[in-house]
Design an enzyme around this catalytic site. Structure first.
Site, PDB file in Angstrom:
ATOM      1  N   SER A   1      34.292  24.190  46.740  1.00 56.04           N
ATOM      2  CA  SER A   1      34.680  23.067  45.869  1.00 56.04           C
ATOM      3  C   SER A   1      34.346  21.767  46.575  1.00 56.04           C
ATOM      4  O   SER A   1      34.544  21.635  47.790  1.00 56.04           O
ATOM      5  CB  SER A   1      36.177  23.123  45.565  1.00 56.04           C
ATOM      6  OG  SER A   1      36.632  21.917  44.978  1.00 56.04           O
TER       7      SER A   1
ATOM      8  N   HIS B   1      47.250  45.600  30.256  1.00 56.91           N
ATOM      9  CA  HIS B   1      47.668  44.306  29.695  1.00 56.91           C
ATOM     10  C   HIS B   1      47.773  43.251  30.794  1.00 56.91           C
ATOM     11  O   HIS B   1      48.472  42.256  30.641  1.00 56.91           O
ATOM     12  CB  HIS B   1      49.013  44.428  28.961  1.00 56.91           C
ATOM     13  CG  HIS B   1      49.098  45.607  28.059  1.00 56.91           C
ATOM     14  ND1 HIS B   1      48.602  45.607  26.776  1.00 56.91           N
ATOM     15  CD2 HIS B   1      49.601  46.862  28.271  1.00 56.91           C
ATOM     16  CE1 HIS B   1      48.801  46.795  26.233  1.00 56.91           C
ATOM     17  NE2 HIS B   1      49.390  47.573  27.120  1.00 56.91           N
TER      18      HIS B   1
END
Length: 509
Positions: free
Chosen positions: A314, A184
């Site tokens: 970036s 999870h």
């Protein structure tokens, strides 16, 4: 024909011209500006030269000519009045295709196969009367598609084998390096970096078997005639069924197939396309899962894909090291999975012996599936050849979570030292919640171990804490599982590709 048309001219002499022809002829005109028209990024940016060629016009129409030569040779061998000179003439012009002439013929005839029959006949005047003798368009169309599918798999399988090989080496190297497991996406019992890689490998090994089976199941459409009954060939051979069967067998063998489909309509069953593309879509799902995991681990700074010295992560944030290769794989894998809907729908709507509403769709879905699979395998090989692991970061994450995971072991050690299980459980529960409050509410480090060491109740086992908290005591049989899985399942699967393992992938983009 599956094309769009536009009206040029309204008065006398007005005529329809094919938009496809306009673009097609312009593409082959001298000095055409490649940057003035749309180019599929699958080819212009990513795909390998070998896969791009596999679905190119050059290979497609050269294969058509080969098929016409195979047919003429077989018909001649079985007694039809075809001469050696006609066959030699065809063979001498197998590759010199006049694409501009073919485009002009298609504009006039509105039929791609007949356009190329006429173009071939123009340079083979002696053989012109026997080119395409007894055949239907699907003789060249469908058989060429099957050849391209087969050859596409032959390009993909060694690439998949190399990905599996690189990942197997990675799994072996890190077979016993403890790392946090996640269920999870919450910290769970420890595993190892190598064991996690084996989960990826297991899916890839399934894909290898699926691709190999789909490739091996492919048959040739063969020489079947207009609706699959071979009626035209039975007429050519004056009712001799044995010769018609032998013709089918001979051409199938010349094309490199062991078997032909015994029954077809005008086309081979479009369920074949479903079978092939489903194996590729399944591969896409596997690659998406692997690369998503890598992206999640990159966020934790535990594992990173290769990052070039001058690579920019970036345009705005110079410090970033974005997992662009894994992101590309995920992006293209989604496209590969989505393409699966095309052959499913096409197979479901074919009427009786065939309809032509499959053609335009298959011109896109078949090549794009193989081109996309080719790209993601090349990219994934590049990733797996340069995966970087940061053991110190992994160790820090383990130290942060391990005290909570070790509570059961601490309880067992206290019971062995004479303590009461219920009393110990309560002590641990209280201390764990206090430590959790520090982590969650104050943003501090997990200090459960310090709390245990500071509580006189746990004095009997303080000398055992280092052993109890050794991460390697929490990984179970992970290293042994890795070793057995690699030796019994992975390595044997790679044996047929040993000679093709040394190819290294350098991405241009």
């Amino acid at each position: 024909m599956d094309r769009q048309r536009e009206r040029e001219g309204e008065g006398e002499g007005g005529r329809e011209r094919s938009t496809l022809f306009s673009v097609y002829s312009w593409m082959y005109s001298p000095g055409a500006d490649e940057f003035m028209k749309y180019r599929s990024p699958l080819v212009s940016r990513y795909a390998s030269k070998e896969m791009a060629y596999n679905f190119s016009d050059r290979k497609k129409f050269t294969t058509w000519r080969k098929l016409w030569i195979y047919l003429a040779k077989a018909e001649k061998a079985l007694g039809l009045p075809i001469t050696d000179a006609q066959v030699l003439e065809m063979e001498s012009h197998e590759k010199d295709i006049d694409f501009a002439m073919a485009a002009d013929e298609e504009r006039k005839l509105r039929h791609d196969v007949m356009a190329h029959v006429h173009t071939f006949a123009h340079c083979c005047p002696t053989a012109a009367p026997i080119i395409h003798l007894g055949a239907t368009s699907c003789y060249v169309g469908d058989n060429t598609d099957l050849i391209m599918l087969r050859d596409g798999f032959d390009i993909l399988l060694p690439k998949l084998a190399r990905v599996i090989d690189r990942l197997a080496n990675f799994a072996e190297k890190y077979a016993d390096l403890p790392t946090l497991g996640f269920t999870h996406y919450q910290p769970a019992q420890l595993t190892t970096v190598g064991k996690r890689a084996c989960l990826w490998l297991q899916d890839l090994a399934m894909d290898m078997r699926n691709l190999q089976r789909a490739r091996d199941d492919l048959r040739f459409r063969g020489v079947k005639g207009t609706t699959g009954t071979q009626a035209s060939f039975l007429q050519l051979f004056q009712g001799d069924h044995d010769k018609v069967e032998e013709l089918d067998r001979m051409v199938t063998e010349m094309a490199g197939f062991k078997k032909a489909y015994l029954v077809t309509g005008q086309t081979y069953s479009r369920k074949v396309d479903v079978d092939c593309l489903s194996s590729l879509a399944s591969l896409g799902a596997t690659v998406h899962k692997i690369c998503t995991d890598i992206r999640l681990l990159a966020n934790l700074k535990e594992i990173e894909e290769p990052f070039e010295k001058e690579q920019i992560g970036s345009s705005a944030m110079p410090y970033k090291r974005n997992p662009m290769r894994a992101e590309r794989c995920c992006s293209l894998a989604r496209h590969l999975v989505a393409l699966m809907s095309d052959p499913l729908q096409t197979a479901s709507v074919q009427w009786l012996e065939r309809t032509l509403d499959d053609s335009a769709n298959r011109r896109i879905s078949l090549p794009e599936s193989f081109l996309t699979a080719d790209i993601i395998l090349s990219t994934l090989q590049n990733i797996t050849e340069g995966l970087v692991v940061y053991p110190k970061v992994i160790e820090r994450h383990i130290r942060h979570e391990l005290p909570f995971m070790a509570t059961e072991n601490i309880i067992m050690a206290m019971v062995k030292a004479g303590g009461n299980r219920q009393d110990c459980h309560e002590k641990i529960r209280v201390l764990s919640q206090e430590a959790a409050a520090v982590v969650k509410q104050e943003g501090g480090d997990n200090d459960l171990l310090a709390r245990v060491q500071g509580d006189p109740y746990f004095a009997p086992i303080l000398g055992q804490l280092d052993t109890i908290l050794d991460p390697k005591t929490f990984i179970g049989r992970a290293p042994q599982q890795v070793s057995r899985f690699l030796s019994e399942e992975v390595r044997p699967q790679l044996e047929p590709y040993k000679a093709k393992m040394d190819v290294k992938i350098e991405l241009e983009l």
